[in-house]
Design a protein around this motif. Structure first.
Motif, PDB file in Angstrom:
ATOM      1  N   ALA A   1     -19.423   4.654 -15.153  1.00  0.00           N
ATOM      2  CA  ALA A   1     -19.771   6.071 -15.080  1.00  0.00           C
ATOM      3  C   ALA A   1     -18.642   6.824 -14.395  1.00  0.00           C
ATOM      4  O   ALA A   1     -18.016   6.315 -13.463  1.00  0.00           O
ATOM      5  CB  ALA A   1     -21.074   6.247 -14.318  1.00  0.00           C
ATOM      6  N   GLY A   2     -18.388   8.042 -14.854  1.00  0.00           N
ATOM      7  CA  GLY A   2     -17.348   8.876 -14.257  1.00  0.00           C
ATOM      8  C   GLY A   2     -16.529   9.511 -15.360  1.00  0.00           C
ATOM      9  O   GLY A   2     -16.655   9.139 -16.526  1.00  0.00           O
ATOM     10  N   PRO A   3     -15.679  10.474 -14.971  1.00  0.00           N
ATOM     11  CA  PRO A   3     -14.884  11.162 -15.991  1.00  0.00           C
ATOM     12  C   PRO A   3     -13.976  10.195 -16.753  1.00  0.00           C
ATOM     13  O   PRO A   3     -13.415   9.271 -16.152  1.00  0.00           O
ATOM     14  CB  PRO A   3     -14.038  12.151 -15.175  1.00  0.00           C
ATOM     15  CG  PRO A   3     -14.715  12.256 -13.853  1.00  0.00           C
ATOM     16  CD  PRO A   3     -15.435  10.965 -13.616  1.00  0.00           C
ATOM     17  N   LEU A   4     -13.851  10.427 -18.047  1.00  0.00           N
ATOM     18  CA  LEU A   4     -13.034   9.561 -18.908  1.00  0.00           C
ATOM     19  C   LEU A   4     -11.602   9.439 -18.369  1.00  0.00           C
ATOM     20  O   LEU A   4     -11.017   8.354 -18.346  1.00  0.00           O
ATOM     21  CB  LEU A   4     -13.039  10.148 -20.333  1.00  0.00           C
ATOM     22  CG  LEU A   4     -12.220   9.436 -21.393  1.00  0.00           C
ATOM     23  CD1 LEU A   4     -12.667   7.979 -21.548  1.00  0.00           C
ATOM     24  CD2 LEU A   4     -12.340  10.166 -22.722  1.00  0.00           C
ATOM     25  N   GLU A   5     -11.045  10.564 -17.901  1.00  0.00           N
ATOM     26  CA  GLU A   5      -9.642  10.548 -17.446  1.00  0.00           C
ATOM     27  C   GLU A   5      -9.448   9.684 -16.215  1.00  0.00           C
ATOM     28  O   GLU A   5      -8.328   9.302 -15.898  1.00  0.00           O
ATOM     29  CB  GLU A   5      -9.142  11.964 -17.089  1.00  0.00           C
ATOM     30  CG  GLU A   5      -9.308  13.019 -18.139  1.00  0.00           C
ATOM     31  CD  GLU A   5     -10.625  13.767 -17.995  1.00  0.00           C
ATOM     32  OE1 GLU A   5     -11.698  13.129 -18.006  1.00  0.00           O
ATOM     33  OE2 GLU A   5     -10.582  15.009 -17.869  1.00  0.00           O
ATOM     34  N   ASP A   6     -10.546   9.407 -15.492  1.00  0.00           N
ATOM     35  CA  ASP A   6     -10.409   8.596 -14.274  1.00  0.00           C
ATOM     36  C   ASP A   6     -10.425   7.096 -14.578  1.00  0.00           C
ATOM     37  O   ASP A   6     -10.186   6.283 -13.687  1.00  0.00           O
ATOM     38  CB  ASP A   6     -11.538   8.914 -13.283  1.00  0.00           C
ATOM     39  CG  ASP A   6     -11.375  10.306 -12.687  1.00  0.00           C
ATOM     40  OD1 ASP A   6     -10.350  10.952 -12.997  1.00  0.00           O
ATOM     41  OD2 ASP A   6     -12.276  10.741 -11.945  1.00  0.00           O
ATOM     42  N   GLY A  63     -19.895  11.614 -19.046  1.00  0.00           N
ATOM     43  CA  GLY A  63     -19.575  10.750 -17.912  1.00  0.00           C
ATOM     44  C   GLY A  63     -19.683   9.272 -18.261  1.00  0.00           C
ATOM     45  O   GLY A  63     -19.454   8.411 -17.417  1.00  0.00           O
ATOM     46  N   GLU A  64     -20.073   8.979 -19.502  1.00  0.00           N
ATOM     47  CA  GLU A  64     -20.184   7.581 -19.941  1.00  0.00           C
ATOM     48  C   GLU A  64     -19.615   7.446 -21.352  1.00  0.00           C
ATOM     49  O   GLU A  64     -20.214   6.805 -22.215  1.00  0.00           O
ATOM     50  CB  GLU A  64     -21.651   7.126 -19.911  1.00  0.00           C
ATOM     51  CG  GLU A  64     -22.273   7.179 -18.530  1.00  0.00           C
ATOM     52  CD  GLU A  64     -23.737   6.723 -18.505  1.00  0.00           C
ATOM     53  OE1 GLU A  64     -24.089   5.824 -19.285  1.00  0.00           O
ATOM     54  OE2 GLU A  64     -24.504   7.290 -17.729  1.00  0.00           O
ATOM     55  N   ALA A  65     -18.465   8.081 -21.576  1.00  0.00           N
ATOM     56  CA  ALA A  65     -17.945   8.174 -22.950  1.00  0.00           C
ATOM     57  C   ALA A  65     -17.615   6.804 -23.535  1.00  0.00           C
ATOM     58  O   ALA A  65     -17.961   6.521 -24.687  1.00  0.00           O
ATOM     59  CB  ALA A  65     -16.716   9.084 -22.981  1.00  0.00           C
ATOM     60  N   VAL A  66     -16.958   5.958 -22.758  1.00  0.00           N
ATOM     61  CA  VAL A  66     -16.556   4.653 -23.318  1.00  0.00           C
ATOM     62  C   VAL A  66     -17.786   3.765 -23.485  1.00  0.00           C
ATOM     63  O   VAL A  66     -17.957   3.103 -24.510  1.00  0.00           O
ATOM     64  CB  VAL A  66     -15.489   3.979 -22.429  1.00  0.00           C
ATOM     65  CG1 VAL A  66     -15.080   2.628 -23.011  1.00  0.00           C
ATOM     66  CG2 VAL A  66     -14.269   4.880 -22.296  1.00  0.00           C
ATOM     67  N   TYR A  67     -18.659   3.790 -22.476  1.00  0.00           N
ATOM     68  CA  TYR A  67     -19.914   3.034 -22.585  1.00  0.00           C
ATOM     69  C   TYR A  67     -20.689   3.496 -23.823  1.00  0.00           C
ATOM     70  O   TYR A  67     -21.161   2.684 -24.621  1.00  0.00           O
ATOM     71  CB  TYR A  67     -20.736   3.233 -21.309  1.00  0.00           C
ATOM     72  CG  TYR A  67     -22.063   2.520 -21.321  1.00  0.00           C
ATOM     73  CD1 TYR A  67     -22.130   1.130 -21.252  1.00  0.00           C
ATOM     74  CD2 TYR A  67     -23.266   3.235 -21.393  1.00  0.00           C
ATOM     75  CE1 TYR A  67     -23.353   0.469 -21.268  1.00  0.00           C
ATOM     76  CE2 TYR A  67     -24.488   2.584 -21.405  1.00  0.00           C
ATOM     77  CZ  TYR A  67     -24.531   1.202 -21.342  1.00  0.00           C
ATOM     78  OH  TYR A  67     -25.743   0.543 -21.358  1.00  0.00           O
ATOM     79  N   SER A  68     -20.799   4.824 -23.988  1.00  0.00           N
ATOM     80  CA  SER A  68     -21.513   5.376 -25.151  1.00  0.00           C
ATOM     81  C   SER A  68     -20.875   4.890 -26.443  1.00  0.00           C
ATOM     82  O   SER A  68     -21.580   4.529 -27.405  1.00  0.00           O
ATOM     83  CB  SER A  68     -21.471   6.911 -25.140  1.00  0.00           C
ATOM     84  OG  SER A  68     -22.133   7.428 -24.012  1.00  0.00           O
ATOM     85  N   ALA A  69     -19.539   4.862 -26.473  1.00  0.00           N
ATOM     86  CA  ALA A  69     -18.838   4.436 -27.692  1.00  0.00           C
ATOM     87  C   ALA A  69     -19.145   2.976 -28.002  1.00  0.00           C
ATOM     88  O   ALA A  69     -19.372   2.612 -29.164  1.00  0.00           O
ATOM     89  CB  ALA A  69     -17.333   4.625 -27.521  1.00  0.00           C
ATOM     90  N   THR A  70     -19.184   2.126 -26.971  1.00  0.00           N
ATOM     91  CA  THR A  70     -19.465   0.702 -27.240  1.00  0.00           C
ATOM     92  C   THR A  70     -20.878   0.534 -27.789  1.00  0.00           C
ATOM     93  O   THR A  70     -21.117  -0.270 -28.687  1.00  0.00           O
ATOM     94  CB  THR A  70     -19.303  -0.179 -25.975  1.00  0.00           C
ATOM     95  OG1 THR A  70     -20.260   0.205 -24.977  1.00  0.00           O
ATOM     96  CG2 THR A  70     -17.902  -0.100 -25.402  1.00  0.00           C
ATOM     97  N   LYS A  71     -21.811   1.311 -27.248  1.00  0.00           N
ATOM     98  CA  LYS A  71     -23.204   1.146 -27.674  1.00  0.00           C
ATOM     99  C   LYS A  71     -23.440   1.770 -29.048  1.00  0.00           C
ATOM    100  O   LYS A  71     -24.231   1.257 -29.846  1.00  0.00           O
ATOM    101  CB  LYS A  71     -24.146   1.736 -26.618  1.00  0.00           C
ATOM    102  CG  LYS A  71     -24.086   0.988 -25.276  1.00  0.00           C
ATOM    103  CD  LYS A  71     -24.409  -0.490 -25.428  1.00  0.00           C
ATOM    104  CE  LYS A  71     -24.560  -1.209 -24.106  1.00  0.00           C
ATOM    105  NZ  LYS A  71     -24.926  -2.629 -24.252  1.00  0.00           N
TER     106      LYS A  71
END
Ligand SMILES: NC(=O)c1ccc[n+]([C@@H]2O[C@H](COP(=O)([O-])OP(=O)(O)OC[C@H]3O[C@@H](n4cnc5c(N)ncnc54)[C@H](OP(=O)(O)O)[C@@H]3O)[C@@H](O)[C@H]2O)c1
Length: 238
Positions: free
Chosen positions: A86-91, A139-147
């Motif tokens: 969780a957190g901003p994608l850029e971080d 705030g969960e862009a990569v997690y969302s993409a995997t799911k």
């Protein structure tokens, strides 16, 4: 009804939370289990309670070690191992992005690819534990993409391999160690065993998709029908 008793079931992420609860339920229904996770002690506890075989493996590093330790051809596979960020994608660092994709998406895809001939022969069943985050959570862009990737993969396998049942699971917030201390308060957390109960029910009746809690299906439907409206509502209400 999909048969569970006496069938070999592989559960990934069986050392904790939803996977542990699914393993206990499948064992209660008479399945023979292969359990995998990274923590040997927690995995051993579940193996002792279920009579299953424990295979310690880090799936972010690949699936060959697990595949090489299977005692037979699984007829039931529950792809549950996963982690969040969780957190901003850029971080996020590049390595964090890769690790999340490796565990949440690459591992279940590679495992399915390797196990599919056996699953077809067994007329078996696949369960993919995705997340309601598949609709896209800020705030969960990569997690969302995997799911979302996992959900799309499951949808494709369902069409491509009609001999094999495929159930995708979209939980909301579940009461497990997954979130650490910063768990959101909305939607209200569901006990892991409730999710496990719905997963095993969904598997048994060959449900295409299971949403827990059920009311979150409204969000998934709105997302499918009107993605721009969904994004507006999500920005406003979270
Ligand atoms: N909790 C929620 O609110 C929620 C909501 C929607 C979807 N989900 C999904 O539900 C699934 C299970 O999560 P949970 O809530 O039960 O979390 P959890 O209690 O943290 O369990 C995660 C499981 O995945 C395993 N795992 C983590 N990293 C791994 C790695 N690199 N290699 C192999 N295994 C690994 C863990 O094994 P070790 O502990 O042994 O490392 C553990 O057994 C995940 O896919 C998650 O995305 C959870």
């Amino acid at each position: 009804m999909v048969k569970v008793a006496d069938r070999l079931a592989l559960v990934t992420g069986a050392s904790s939370g939803i996977g542990r609860a699914v393993a206990l339920r499948l064992a209660g229904d008479g399945a023979r289990l292969v359990l995998t996770g990274r923590d040997p002690d927690r995995l051993q506890e579940v193996a002792e309670r279920t009579g299953g075989k424990a295979v310690v493996a880090d799936l972010a590093e690949g699936v060959d070690a697990l595949l090489g330790s299977l005692p037979g051809t699984p007829a039931l596979v529950v792809h549950n191992a996963g982690a969040g960020a969780a957190g901003p994608l850029e971080d996020m660092t590049s390595a964090q992005v890769d690790a999340l994709i490796d565990l949440n998406l690459r591992a279940p895809v590679q495992l399915t690819r390797a196990l599919l001939p056996g699953l077809r022969a067994e007329r078996g069943h696949l369960v993919f534990v995705a997340s309601i985050a598949a609709v896209g959570v800020a705030g969960e862009a990569v997690y969302s993409a995997t799911k979302a990737g996992l959900r799309g993969f499951a949808d494709a396998v369902r069409v491509e391999a009609p001999e094999v049942g495929v159930t995708t699971v979209l939980p909301g917030i579940v009461d497990t160690p997954f979130h650490g201390p910063e768990r959101r308060s909305f939607p209200r957390a569901v006990p892991a065993d409730k999710v496990a109960e719905e997963i095993v029910k969904g598997l048994r009746r060959d449900a295409a998709e299971v949403v827990v809690p059920r009311w979150l299906a409204i969000g998934a439907k709105l997302h499918g029908a009107a993605p721009a409206l969904f994004a507006k509502a999500s920005r406003r209400w979270g």
